[in-house]
Design a protein around this motif. Structure first.
Motif, PDB file in Angstrom:
ATOM      1  N   GLY A  26      57.833  17.367  11.292  1.00  0.00           N
ATOM      2  CA  GLY A  26      57.415  17.860   9.983  1.00  0.00           C
ATOM      3  C   GLY A  26      56.779  16.746   9.165  1.00  0.00           C
ATOM      4  N   LEU A  27      55.597  17.013   8.638  1.00  0.00           N
ATOM      5  CA  LEU A  27      54.921  16.040   7.786  1.00  0.00           C
ATOM      6  C   LEU A  27      55.328  16.231   6.338  1.00  0.00           C
ATOM      7  CD1 LEU A  27      51.277  16.111   9.209  1.00  0.00           C
ATOM      8  CD2 LEU A  27      53.193  14.650   9.887  1.00  0.00           C
ATOM      9  N   ALA A  28      55.188  15.173   5.552  1.00  0.00           N
ATOM     10  CA  ALA A  28      55.497  15.267   4.131  1.00  0.00           C
ATOM     11  C   ALA A  28      54.617  16.295   3.438  1.00  0.00           C
ATOM     12  CB  ALA A  28      55.319  13.891   3.474  1.00  0.00           C
ATOM     13  N   SER A  29      53.443  16.578   4.006  1.00  0.00           N
ATOM     14  CA  SER A  29      52.533  17.573   3.439  1.00  0.00           C
ATOM     15  C   SER A  29      53.024  18.996   3.641  1.00  0.00           C
ATOM     16  CB  SER A  29      51.144  17.418   4.071  1.00  0.00           C
ATOM     17  OG  SER A  29      51.202  17.716   5.466  1.00  0.00           O
TER      18      SER A  29
ATOM     19  N   HIS B 114      53.459   3.883  13.557  1.00  0.00           N
ATOM     20  CA  HIS B 114      52.913   5.218  13.816  1.00  0.00           C
ATOM     21  C   HIS B 114      53.296   5.652  15.227  1.00  0.00           C
ATOM     22  CE1 HIS B 114      50.112   2.688  15.980  1.00  0.00           C
ATOM     23  NE2 HIS B 114      49.693   3.761  16.631  1.00  0.00           N
ATOM     24  N   LEU B 115      53.027   6.914  15.547  1.00  0.00           N
ATOM     25  CA  LEU B 115      53.267   7.426  16.894  1.00  0.00           C
ATOM     26  C   LEU B 115      52.099   8.297  17.327  1.00  0.00           C
ATOM     27  CD1 LEU B 115      54.124  10.669  16.539  1.00  0.00           C
ATOM     28  CD2 LEU B 115      56.275   9.653  15.781  1.00  0.00           C
TER      29      LEU B 115
ATOM     30  N   VAL C 187      50.249   9.841  14.072  1.00  0.00           N
ATOM     31  CA  VAL C 187      51.012  10.153  12.864  1.00  0.00           C
ATOM     32  C   VAL C 187      51.671   8.886  12.317  1.00  0.00           C
ATOM     33  CG1 VAL C 187      52.846  11.563  11.870  1.00  0.00           C
ATOM     34  CG2 VAL C 187      51.511  12.444  13.806  1.00  0.00           C
ATOM     35  N   PRO C 188      51.287   8.435  11.126  1.00  0.00           N
ATOM     36  CA  PRO C 188      51.976   7.286  10.524  1.00  0.00           C
ATOM     37  C   PRO C 188      53.422   7.628  10.209  1.00  0.00           C
ATOM     38  CG  PRO C 188      49.879   7.756   9.415  1.00  0.00           C
ATOM     39  CD  PRO C 188      50.189   8.922  10.299  1.00  0.00           C
ATOM     40  N   PHE C 189      54.326   6.686  10.421  1.00  0.00           N
ATOM     41  CA  PHE C 189      55.729   6.927  10.090  1.00  0.00           C
ATOM     42  C   PHE C 189      55.883   7.303   8.614  1.00  0.00           C
ATOM     43  CE2 PHE C 189      57.140   3.765  13.605  1.00  0.00           C
ATOM     44  CZ  PHE C 189      56.969   4.756  14.566  1.00  0.00           C
TER      45      PHE C 189
END
Length: 206
Positions: free
Chosen positions: A146-149, A164-165, A187-189
């Motif tokens: 899940g992203l913060a967005s 990142h991953l 995806v940045p941490f």
């Protein structure tokens, strides 16, 4: 004038002043101690507590707007793991500290976690989010991320760098096969709200 009463009165006044001064020092010392308490040390006292121990589990409000209510199973340098009981197969949700917006706790736990802790630091205290993501990648475990967005990706982490991953996208719960991969994301941490590892029991987070 009875001097014995006079001196007794002086002794009582002095004792009262000493008690007041000691209480003030104790209060100031407590304020100083609390000022040095970190969130991580308070969460550490809740790790492994079962429902039978009394009280509901912590409820986390996360950066993507979701609320997660689950028992704490693991704690790293910059993340917390929540999910089903130990020895139970099922999803473990890894939440970076940076994603936590608020934590709801019973008042008893608020007070208990603020008290001095005698917990001995272990290996997990040095496990960063990157360390755990590299372990997930090594084990090829399917994840939901899940992203913060608010957006959610499903797939397998191919590799994890310093901050990142790389995520190969595919259907949730399915193994990663080249023909089933529909895309890739870096995806940045810092943008991660949570990561659900479908088989959290496979991880070594003790």
């Amino acid at each position: 004038m009875r001097w014995d009463l006079f001196f007794e009165d002086l002794e009582d006044q002095l004792a009262s002043e000493w008690e007041a001064e000691r209480a003030a020092l104790d209060t100031e010392a407590e304020r100083l101690r609390i000022s040095r308490v970190e969130l991580r040390s308070r969460l550490a006292t809740l790790v492994g507590r079962e429902a039978s121990d009394g009280g509901p589990p912590p409820s986390f409000e996360l950066a993507d707007g979701t609320t997660l209510s689950a028992a704490l199973r693991a704690l790293g340098a910059d993340w917390v793991g929540a999910g089903p009981g130990s020895g139970t197969r099922g999803g473990l949700i890894i939440v970076p500290f940076a994603s936590i917006r608020a934590i709801a706790l019973p008042h008893a736990d608020v007070l208990r976690t603020a008290r001095p802790s005698e917990r001995i630091a272990g290996l997990s205290d040095r496990m960063t989010l990157g360390f755990v993501m590299r372990d997930v990648a090594r084990r090829r475990l399917p994840v939901s991320l899940g992203l913060a967005s608010g957006r959610v990706f499903t797939g397998t982490i191919d590799r994890a760098g310093a901050d990142h991953l790389d995520l190969a996208l595919h259907e949730p719960g399915a193994p990663r096969r080249g023909g089933d991969v529909t895309g890739y994301r870096l995806v940045p941490f810092a943008g991660i709200a949570w990561v659900r590892v479908e088989d959290g029991s496979a991880l070594s987070l003790a």
